[in-house]
Design a protein around this motif. Structure first.
Motif, PDB file in Angstrom:
ATOM      1  N   TRP A   1      42.257 -84.461   7.869  1.00 63.43           N
ATOM      2  CA  TRP A   1      42.011 -83.052   8.148  1.00 63.43           C
ATOM      3  C   TRP A   1      40.973 -82.896   9.264  1.00 63.43           C
ATOM      4  O   TRP A   1      41.136 -82.070  10.168  1.00 63.43           O
TER       5      TRP A   1
ATOM      6  N   ASN B   1      29.699 -77.151   4.135  1.00 61.43           N
ATOM      7  CA  ASN B   1      30.605 -77.327   3.003  1.00 61.43           C
ATOM      8  C   ASN B   1      32.036 -77.472   3.513  1.00 61.43           C
ATOM      9  O   ASN B   1      32.408 -76.878   4.522  1.00 61.43           O
ATOM     10  N   LYS B   2      32.814 -78.266   2.784  1.00 64.94           N
ATOM     11  CA  LYS B   2      34.222 -78.457   3.143  1.00 64.94           C
ATOM     12  C   LYS B   2      35.017 -77.212   2.751  1.00 64.94           C
ATOM     13  O   LYS B   2      34.844 -76.731   1.628  1.00 64.94           O
ATOM     14  N   PRO B   3      35.893 -76.747   3.572  1.00 61.90           N
ATOM     15  CA  PRO B   3      36.062 -77.140   4.967  1.00 61.90           C
ATOM     16  C   PRO B   3      35.138 -76.308   5.841  1.00 61.90           C
ATOM     17  O   PRO B   3      34.916 -75.133   5.556  1.00 61.90           O
ATOM     18  N   PRO B   4      34.587 -76.882   6.911  1.00 62.28           N
ATOM     19  CA  PRO B   4      33.678 -76.093   7.756  1.00 62.28           C
ATOM     20  C   PRO B   4      34.459 -75.087   8.585  1.00 62.28           C
ATOM     21  O   PRO B   4      35.632 -75.291   8.878  1.00 62.28           O
ATOM     22  N   LYS B   5      33.803 -74.019   8.962  1.00 65.70           N
ATOM     23  CA  LYS B   5      34.421 -73.065   9.888  1.00 65.70           C
ATOM     24  C   LYS B   5      34.376 -73.691  11.279  1.00 65.70           C
ATOM     25  O   LYS B   5      33.381 -74.327  11.656  1.00 65.70           O
TER      26      LYS B   5
END
Lengths: 196, 118
Positions: free
Chosen positions: B16, B101-105
């Motif tokens: 990802w 935090n997953k997922p980052p912007k």
């Protein structure tokens, strides 16, 4: 043990916050739109839980994340094998080669479990203003009794959150189970008492 | 070409991150735990590290504690599913470039990467 409606309401709120966050996170990672909700929460003893499910011999798929901190326990994301297969198929499609199925299934469910269980436990931790240390998530298959006994032997109480996944017009049912001892539960009740 | 080390036990998350950065011209090196990651640090000239925290055997904290070249800490972006405020505070105290935090912007990630890859 008597659990008040007020306490159930608080668990519902803490878990809903975590689920809401998990839904947003999963939507960013997965190419498919996914919605989550938790229509019902219950607190049960282990024998009552096993009796209520009426599926003693059925094999389930589960992702487990152990935790320790203010109190020890484990959090599970549990699916029937059929629901697990539906969920993985909805997310990765049918293009998976036969020799990769097991790895894709465990990898996909582990990542969903990782995000969802971290969101739920992290929300509880942040609300209680405390800190949990987590173990690496683990994918397991077995009967409910085996899964729980393998994970956290001291389990006496379970907080069960029925969890619905809506993907591509399909509804897939799962459960979030937080396994703990009676003592752990009392510690959590006290912590909640301090913040409300 | 910039060398990016992705440390995560989940192949889904490694893929990802690669997919997210695909438009750029990067060389990706992957590690599934902190021990593999330390070996990769010795063998490659790493420009940027994406680090997961919870991994089997040697986790992200082990990796952070084991880094001898402290300047490397400023090239690390921690990506974790752990949303606890206490974890964020602890990790940032190491002096890493960022904690997401997953997922980052994408814009957050790009901003941090631009700071590191100058």
């Amino acid at each position: 043990m008597q659990i008040s409606d007020r306490e159930i309401e608080i668990f519902q709120e803490m878990i809903n916050i975590g689920i809401g966050r998990a839904g947003a996170t999963l939507n960013q990672i997965l190419s498919t739109h996914i919605e989550l909700n938790v229509p019902h929460i219950s607190v049960l003893s282990l024998p009552d839980y096993l009796k209520q499910t009426k599926k003693e011999n059925e094999i389930f798929s589960a992702v487990e994340m152990g935790f320790d901190g203010p109190f020890p326990g484990a959090a599970h994301l549990i699916f029937s094998n059929k629901s697990a297969a539906q969920l993985v198929s909805a997310l990765v499609g049918d293009e998976v080669k036969n020799d990769e199925i097991d790895e894709i299934k465990s990898g996909t469910l582990s990542e969903i479990g990782n995000i969802l269980l971290n969101s739920v436990m992290g929300s509880i931790s942040n609300i209680l203003q405390d800190h949990f240390n987590y173990s690496v998530v683990e994918y397991m298959e077995g009967t409910l009794k085996n899964l729980i006994e393998r994970s956290f032997r001291e389990t006496t109480l379970l907080i069960i959150a029925e969890t619905n996944f809506y993907i591509q017009e399909m509804e897939i049912d799962g459960q979030i189970a937080i396994l703990m001892t009676l003592k752990s539960f009392e510690i959590m009740e006290k912590a909640i008492g301090k913040i409300i | 070409m910039k060398h990016i080390l992705i440390i995560d036990d989940s192949f889904i998350m490694r893929n990802w991150v690669k997919k997210l950065l695909n438009k750029e011209n990067f060389n990706f090196i992957e590690a599934a735990n902190g021990k593999e990651a330390l070996e990769a640090l010795e063998n490659h000239n790493i420009d940027l590290v994406f680090l997961d925290l919870l991994m089997p055997q040697y986790d992200g904290i082990f990796f952070l504690d084991s880094i001898k070249n402290k300047n490397m800490l400023q090239k690390i972006i921690v990506l974790s599913a752990d949303i606890q405020d206490t974890t964020r505070k602890k990790i940032l105290s190491y002096g890493v470039a960022g904690f997401l935090n997953k997922p980052p912007k994408e814009e957050e990630l790009q901003r941090l990467m631009n700071n590191i890859l100058v």
